[in-house]
Design an enzyme around this catalytic site. Sequence first.
Site, PDB file in Angstrom:
ATOM      1  N   ASP A 164       0.865  -1.177   0.000  1.00  0.00           N
ATOM      2  CA  ASP A 164       0.000   0.000   0.000  1.00  0.00           C
ATOM      3  C   ASP A 164       0.904   1.230   0.000  1.00  0.00           C
ATOM      4  O   ASP A 164       1.496   1.577   1.030  1.00  0.00           O
ATOM      5  CB  ASP A 164      -0.901   0.013   1.235  1.00  0.00           C
ATOM      6  CG  ASP A 164      -1.980  -1.064   1.203  1.00  0.00           C
ATOM      7  OD1 ASP A 164      -1.734  -2.132   0.597  1.00  0.00           O
ATOM      8  OD2 ASP A 164      -3.060  -0.849   1.783  1.00  0.00           O
ATOM      9  N   LYS A 210      -6.899   3.351  -3.498  1.00  0.00           N
ATOM     10  CA  LYS A 210      -7.299   3.351  -2.088  1.00  0.00           C
ATOM     11  C   LYS A 210      -7.538   4.782  -1.641  1.00  0.00           C
ATOM     12  O   LYS A 210      -6.776   5.682  -1.985  1.00  0.00           O
ATOM     13  CB  LYS A 210      -6.191   2.687  -1.267  1.00  0.00           C
ATOM     14  CG  LYS A 210      -6.404   2.656   0.243  1.00  0.00           C
ATOM     15  CD  LYS A 210      -5.250   1.915   0.918  1.00  0.00           C
ATOM     16  CE  LYS A 210      -5.305   2.012   2.435  1.00  0.00           C
ATOM     17  NZ  LYS A 210      -4.165   1.306   3.083  1.00  0.00           N
ATOM     18  N   LYS A 229     -10.295   0.340  -2.563  1.00  0.00           N
ATOM     19  CA  LYS A 229     -10.197   0.093  -1.129  1.00  0.00           C
ATOM     20  C   LYS A 229     -10.482   1.378  -0.357  1.00  0.00           C
ATOM     21  O   LYS A 229      -9.625   2.257  -0.267  1.00  0.00           O
ATOM     22  CB  LYS A 229      -8.807  -0.438  -0.758  1.00  0.00           C
ATOM     23  CG  LYS A 229      -8.627  -0.670   0.752  1.00  0.00           C
ATOM     24  CD  LYS A 229      -7.234  -1.192   1.083  1.00  0.00           C
ATOM     25  CE  LYS A 229      -6.986  -1.287   2.584  1.00  0.00           C
ATOM     26  NZ  LYS A 229      -5.634  -1.783   2.926  1.00  0.00           N
TER      27      LYS A 229
END
Length: 350
Positions: free
Chosen positions: A182, A250, A286
């Site tokens: 991430d 995300k 996400k």
Amino acid sequence: MTATSPARSTTPARSTSGGTHPAARTADQVAADATAVVGSADLSNRALRTFLHGLPGVDQVGLDGRAAVLGTRSIKTTSKAWALDTIITMTDLTTLEGADTPGRVRSLVAKALTPEPGDPSCPRPAAVCVYGDMVTVAKQALGSAPINVAAVATAFPAGRAGRTARLADTTDAVEAGAEEIDMVIDRGAFLSGDYRKVYDDIIAVREICQQRAGEPAHLKVILETGELATADNVCRASWLSMLAGADFIKTSTGKVSPAATLPVTVLMLEAVRDFLAATGVQVGVKPAGGIRTSKDAIKYLVAVNEVAGEAWLDPEFFRFGASSLLNDVLLQRQKLATGAYSGPDYVTID
């Protein structure tokens, strides 16, 4: 968005959900897709700016209204058990604190391995998400269990570091065995209009992810939407990240307010839907930070189904980044099974 691209010269494998999985593409295939969408062979900063600023403007009032309508949708009681279990399978169970210790990470992993002791039917989360220096601890605690380890990288959460340091951070996590990375974008570069720098950063991190032994590490690109100021910027950052080869886009680090919101997530779902139409590549979404109750999480599932489509109702293409959400979902599962609410001591604190 009705963007289309010329016939592609590459044919990577299709995902089981109907689109090409972004991690299956080579660097050349990513560049070819980006060139086709942007309409420029050199992908210069000027070309990226022209494309990104040519995207349809976002009607903020309309976006908020649509999200509000989706948020009022209910699901049948018979579907609630499915929804709760689906939320668990889509959760990245997270601890990202400066005070994290090996013991705390092992406790998190224990909860991921056995979310509800005494109920073997309870599914497990998709991943545990930790800082890079805790990847080895998490891997050892998980053993051979089919739960991924996701690591934040690239000087998370602010991203204020040079590219060498950002890439070294990523390399350490991948070499330690992280299946997912991430990363955070350089919001300063993005907001100043240096889109090529952001693009190159993502490309460089993706290259490290692709070199992971066994299978490539999947790359989630954190936009930190709370710092992007406008819905138009969120849309542009989403497309820029996908053009550079993100497997997921995300919302947030969870360290900035606002973090995940339903309107922003709807906007990002629209972006991945349109990117699939333009390229044949299916990118995940996400939302992370601030989603604490099963009631809220179900609203996101409704949005996924109605905005992007059923193909995204899969942990390969939709995740929740959360630390406390799992506890509420477990309490709701217990109520469905017994008809009574349990006290907070029914679930663990971590």
